[in-house]
Design an enzyme around this catalytic site. Structure first.
Site, PDB file in Angstrom:
ATOM      1  N   LYS A 183      -7.181  -4.996  -2.809  1.00 52.16           N
ATOM      2  CA  LYS A 183      -7.983  -5.470  -1.681  1.00 52.16           C
ATOM      3  C   LYS A 183      -8.891  -4.356  -1.197  1.00 52.16           C
ATOM      4  O   LYS A 183      -8.625  -3.175  -1.464  1.00 52.16           O
ATOM      5  CB  LYS A 183      -7.068  -5.918  -0.542  1.00 52.16           C
ATOM      6  CG  LYS A 183      -6.239  -4.778  -0.009  1.00 52.16           C
ATOM      7  CD  LYS A 183      -5.225  -5.221   1.016  1.00 52.16           C
ATOM      8  CE  LYS A 183      -4.370  -4.059   1.460  1.00 52.16           C
ATOM      9  NZ  LYS A 183      -5.109  -2.995   2.148  1.00 52.16           N
ATOM     10  N   CYS A 210      -2.273  -2.823   7.714  1.00 55.12           N
ATOM     11  CA  CYS A 210      -2.128  -3.805   6.639  1.00 55.12           C
ATOM     12  C   CYS A 210      -0.887  -4.685   6.806  1.00 55.12           C
ATOM     13  O   CYS A 210      -0.952  -5.897   6.594  1.00 55.12           O
ATOM     14  CB  CYS A 210      -2.133  -3.121   5.278  1.00 55.12           C
ATOM     15  SG  CYS A 210      -2.346  -4.308   3.955  1.00 55.12           S
ATOM     16  N   ASP A 218       0.789  -1.246   0.000  1.00 52.97           N
ATOM     17  CA  ASP A 218       0.000   0.000   0.000  1.00 52.97           C
ATOM     18  C   ASP A 218       0.823   1.299   0.000  1.00 52.97           C
ATOM     19  O   ASP A 218       0.534   2.220   0.771  1.00 52.97           O
ATOM     20  CB  ASP A 218      -0.957   0.018   1.203  1.00 52.97           C
ATOM     21  CG  ASP A 218      -2.007  -1.089   1.169  1.00 52.97           C
ATOM     22  OD1 ASP A 218      -1.989  -1.899   0.217  1.00 52.97           O
ATOM     23  OD2 ASP A 218      -2.844  -1.159   2.084  1.00 52.97           O
TER      24      ASP A 218
HETATM   25  C1  VGL Z   1      -4.991   0.507   5.719  1.00 51.11           C
HETATM   26  C2  VGL Z   1      -6.432   1.636   7.095  1.00 51.11           C
HETATM   27  C3  VGL Z   1      -7.421   1.599   6.133  1.00 51.11           C
HETATM   28  C4  VGL Z   1      -3.646  -0.082   5.492  1.00 51.11           C
HETATM   29  C5  VGL Z   1      -5.965   0.446   4.746  1.00 51.11           C
HETATM   30  O1  VGL Z   1      -3.326  -0.394   4.340  1.00 51.11           O
HETATM   31  O2  VGL Z   1      -2.879  -0.214   6.463  1.00 51.11           O
HETATM   32  N1  VGL Z   1      -5.234   1.100   6.890  1.00 51.11           N
HETATM   33  N2  VGL Z   1      -7.164   1.001   4.962  1.00 51.11           N
END
Ligand code: VGL
Ligand code: ZN
Length: 209
Positions: A111, A156, A13
């Site tokens: 995702k 994540c 991410d």
């Molecule tokens: C994430 C919060 C909301 C992450 C993704 O990738 O850590 N955290 N969506």
């Protein structure tokens, strides 16, 4: 620690919304990019993940009349933290950070695209039953060890590491290649969980070819 052809680096991410200036900015989120660029050439295999939500996603506080970001709600699958709108499919915020350069990545795993389920882990969505397909992919590719880097350490990366270990992969988190949303709240708890689960934390300097 020596890298082998059965190792894969999963870069989690590294998207605009998780970097400074983004909708859900992780403090110093962009600082992991240089570290990742230093270690990536050691690996023969690299996979990227991308948080990828439809508008009106169930994890967005804006989807509820009376909720604010960072509050908790009870959803069908349990407690869910609510977030500012982030990583909306096709938006600038959902794009990889422009400085990230990993053209060798063999897979981009998206995702969080189901409207009613969030997904922190790259392996299972937050209902803990819906698989993303990553386990099958990595298994079929013959990988034995998973190395994790990216954002956010406390979400994540954390849940992906626990699930990777549960799926039977040796799992190593590259600590200096991660940053957390809220480290004070979570670091000691996560490290205890990692120790309990058999997830190993190292720094990128401990890697060699
Ligand atoms: C994430 C919060 C909301 C992450 C993704 O990738 O850590 N955290 N969506
Ligand atoms: Zn998200």
């Amino acid at each position: 620690m020596q890298i082998t052809p059965q190792d894969v680096l999963i870069v989690v991410d590294i998207q605009n919304d998780f970097c400074p200036g983004g909708a859900l900015a992780v403090p110093e989120g962009d600082r992991v990019i240089d570290v990742i660029h230093r270690v990536a050439p050691l690996f023969q295999h690299v996979v990227l993940t991308q948080d990828w939500h439809p508008e009106g996603h169930t994890s967005f506080a804006s989807s509820y009349a009376t909720r604010e970001p960072f509050e908790q709600v009870e959803l069908s699958y349990g407690q869910q933290t609510l977030w500012p709108d982030h990583c909306v499919q096709g938006s600038k915020g959902a794009e990889f950070h422009p400085a990230l350069r990993l053209p060798q990545a063999e897979l981009i795993l998206r995702k969080g695209f189901r409207p009613h389920v969030d997904s922190y882990s790259a392996f299972f969505e937050n209902d803990h039953t819906t698989p993303t397909g990553l386990d099958g992919y990595l298994r079929e590719r013959g990988f034995k060890r998973v190395f994790l880097a990216g954002l956010a350490y406390d979400y994540c990366v954390h849940y992906s590491a626990i699930d990777a270990r549960r799926a039977g992969f040796e799992t190593i988190v590259l600590r200096d290649a991660c940053r957390a949303i809220d480290l004070k709240a979570s670091e000691s708890r996560i490290q205890a969980e990692f120790a309990q689960a058999g997830v190993v934390e190292i720094t990128s300097a401990q890697l060699s070819r």
